[in-house]
Design an enzyme around this catalytic site. Structure first.
Site, PDB file in Angstrom:
ATOM      1  N   ASP A  40      24.158  66.989  26.855  1.00  0.00           N
ATOM      2  CA  ASP A  40      23.833  68.380  27.120  1.00  0.00           C
ATOM      3  C   ASP A  40      24.263  69.192  25.899  1.00  0.00           C
ATOM      4  O   ASP A  40      25.161  68.801  25.165  1.00  0.00           O
ATOM      5  CB  ASP A  40      24.564  68.847  28.380  1.00  0.00           C
ATOM      6  CG  ASP A  40      23.936  70.113  28.948  1.00  0.00           C
ATOM      7  OD1 ASP A  40      22.947  70.581  28.376  1.00  0.00           O
ATOM      8  OD2 ASP A  40      24.445  70.618  29.952  1.00  0.00           O
ATOM      9  N   GLY A  81      25.270  74.749  26.085  1.00  0.00           N
ATOM     10  CA  GLY A  81      24.855  76.080  26.506  1.00  0.00           C
ATOM     11  C   GLY A  81      25.301  76.397  27.922  1.00  0.00           C
ATOM     12  O   GLY A  81      25.920  77.430  28.184  1.00  0.00           O
ATOM     13  N   HIS A 110      29.866  53.464  45.560  1.00  0.00           N
ATOM     14  CA  HIS A 110      28.884  53.472  46.650  1.00  0.00           C
ATOM     15  C   HIS A 110      27.834  54.575  46.465  1.00  0.00           C
ATOM     16  O   HIS A 110      26.634  54.331  46.582  1.00  0.00           O
ATOM     17  CB  HIS A 110      29.583  53.655  48.003  1.00  0.00           C
ATOM     18  CG  HIS A 110      28.631  53.997  49.100  1.00  0.00           C
ATOM     19  ND1 HIS A 110      27.809  53.060  49.690  1.00  0.00           N
ATOM     20  CD2 HIS A 110      28.304  55.193  49.677  1.00  0.00           C
ATOM     21  CE1 HIS A 110      27.040  53.659  50.598  1.00  0.00           C
ATOM     22  NE2 HIS A 110      27.318  54.951  50.607  1.00  0.00           N
TER      23      HIS A 110
END
Length: 365
Positions: free
Chosen positions: A91, A94, A334
């Site tokens: 990412d 921002g 899980h």
RNA sequence: GUGGAUGUAGCUCAGUUGGUUAGAGCGCCUGGUUGUGGCCCAGGAGGCCGUCGGUUCAAAUCCGAUCUUCCACC
């Protein structure tokens, strides 16, 4: 490098594809576990491989603050640093600059902000973000954007979207490493014409993939689906479509039907650490609840993950109530298994042309 | 046996000079959690204030008896 569509759903916008990166192929539609600080919380890379995680997320903002780029640079990139040799998407920072930090001051060049860790001052803009992601060596790089808060009035949303568009153009101009693919991010809040305008501007700039940001920020679920219906048709069909930060199992299926290929979300891992376990019908149970203290059945009868094959609800509840690390590890395992497997079933149904049917029945059990 | 202390929610404890529907933390139950701060947030259930009697307009609070648990001494 690049994206190839293998099959299209005859009834919806859903597609089955493969995205090739320097660290291998990603089969779409895909769910990407989040590993913000160079770790998918509670999981080792070996366990992620066993879960068939094909790609994970890393985060510019967090890694920039700690351990810092000097150390990642010395480690010769994020893959080597964390011993993960499959694809990584990072990412741009921002979102976190706006959601985590304080004392923000926005300029045309980027954002001055104070670290959420110790208040120390930094600056992050498209040039910095691209430079950092180059050092990280991620396979998929996200353009620098502003996640428009919800709700926002039209003028605010428009201003924010236009700022994002300019930052994304600057992001595109930066040099990246060989093989690194840059994705643009559509903004525009909940306004149809702003979403369309944002999408068209990004297509003009040209990216290897297109993300939809600014969703799942508090708006009603139907609104989110509506925004997808407005936006996806304006994205190049032959490029991957990534819905950022989403979502619940139902949202994943519904978004695939609307033409989304990639997802990331903290839900399975965060809920696991907080004691919620997903069942095959898409709902969760709070494993810490007293009613499970004598329940010796597995978390989910229909699941064959390591956790469900070996341990009881009573045992995992016990681990949580005494604060043993293993409880969080088992539920994380899980929940990720459930999400990753749900996406595999979506891909299988797309290959056999049965997605529309799967969409109707997948949470009935 | 004597002296002292103790008894209030499932647990650990607050309850001021007697004064409306007795509180907290934890636990329990319901929700929430979406480009990650191992949290957090919002609700809720649950007490014959050890027991019996007395004083008083009014007792968790004062008095007496009794029982419980703990400590010290013998």
């Amino acid at each position: 490098m690049g994206f190839k569509i293998l099959k299209k759903c005859p009834d919806t916008r859903a597609r089955r594809g493969v995205l090739t990166t320097p660290h291998g192929e990603i089969n779409t539609p895909i769910f990407m576990p989040v590993g913000t600080r160079a770790s998918v919380k509670a999981m080792s890379p070996e366990e992620l491989v066993k879960l068939n995680a094909e790609v994970i997320l890393g985060n510019t903002y967090h890694l920039f603050l700690k351990p810092g780029m000097e150390i990642i640079g010395k480690a010769r990139g994020l893959h080597k640093f964390m011993a993960w040799d499959r694809p990584i998407l990072t990412d741009s920072g921002g979102f976190q600059v706006f959601s985590l930090s304080s004392l923000r001051k926005i300029t045309e060049k980027g954002v001055h902000f104070a670290s959420h860790i110790d208040g120390s001052r930094f600056f992050l803009g498209p040039e910095e973000s691209m430079s950092i992601q180059r050092t990280l060596g991620s396979d998929i790089v996200m353009a620098f954007d502003e996640c428009t808060p919800y709700p926002s009035d039209y003028k605010t949303a428009e201003k924010s979207m236009l700022q994002t568009t300019r930052w994304e153009a600057v992001s595109r101009d930066q040099k990246l490493n060989d093989g690194q693919q840059l994705f643009g991010i559509v903004q525009g809040s909940m306004y149809k014409d702003l979403r369309e305008q944002s999408a068209k501007s990004l297509v003009e700039i040209g990216f290897e993939g297109y993300a939809i940001g600014g969703l799942s920020v508090g708006e009603p679920e139907d609104t989110m689906f509506e925004v997808l219906d407005w936006t996806v048709p304006h994205l190049p069909e032959e490029k991957p479509h990534y819905l950022m930060g989403v979502g619940t199992p139902k949202q994943l299926v519904e978004s695939v039907a609307r033409g989304i290929d990639m997802f990331d979300c903290v839900i399975p891992t965060r809920l696991a650490r907080h004691g919620s376990a997903y069942l095959s019908n898409g709902t969760t149970i709070p494993i810490k609840a007293g009613r499970y203290s004598n329940d010796f059945a597995p978390v989910d009868e229909n699941c064959d993950c390591y956790c469900c094959r070996n341990f009881s609800r009573a045992y995992i509840r016990h681990l949580f109530s005494v604060g043993e690390i293993l409880g969080m590890r088992l539920l994380t395992l899980h929940n990720l298994y459930y999400f990753i497997n749900l996406m595999r079933k979506i891909r299988d149904s797309l290959e056999t042309g049965a997605f529309a049917e799967f969409r109707k029945t997948c949470f009935n059990s």
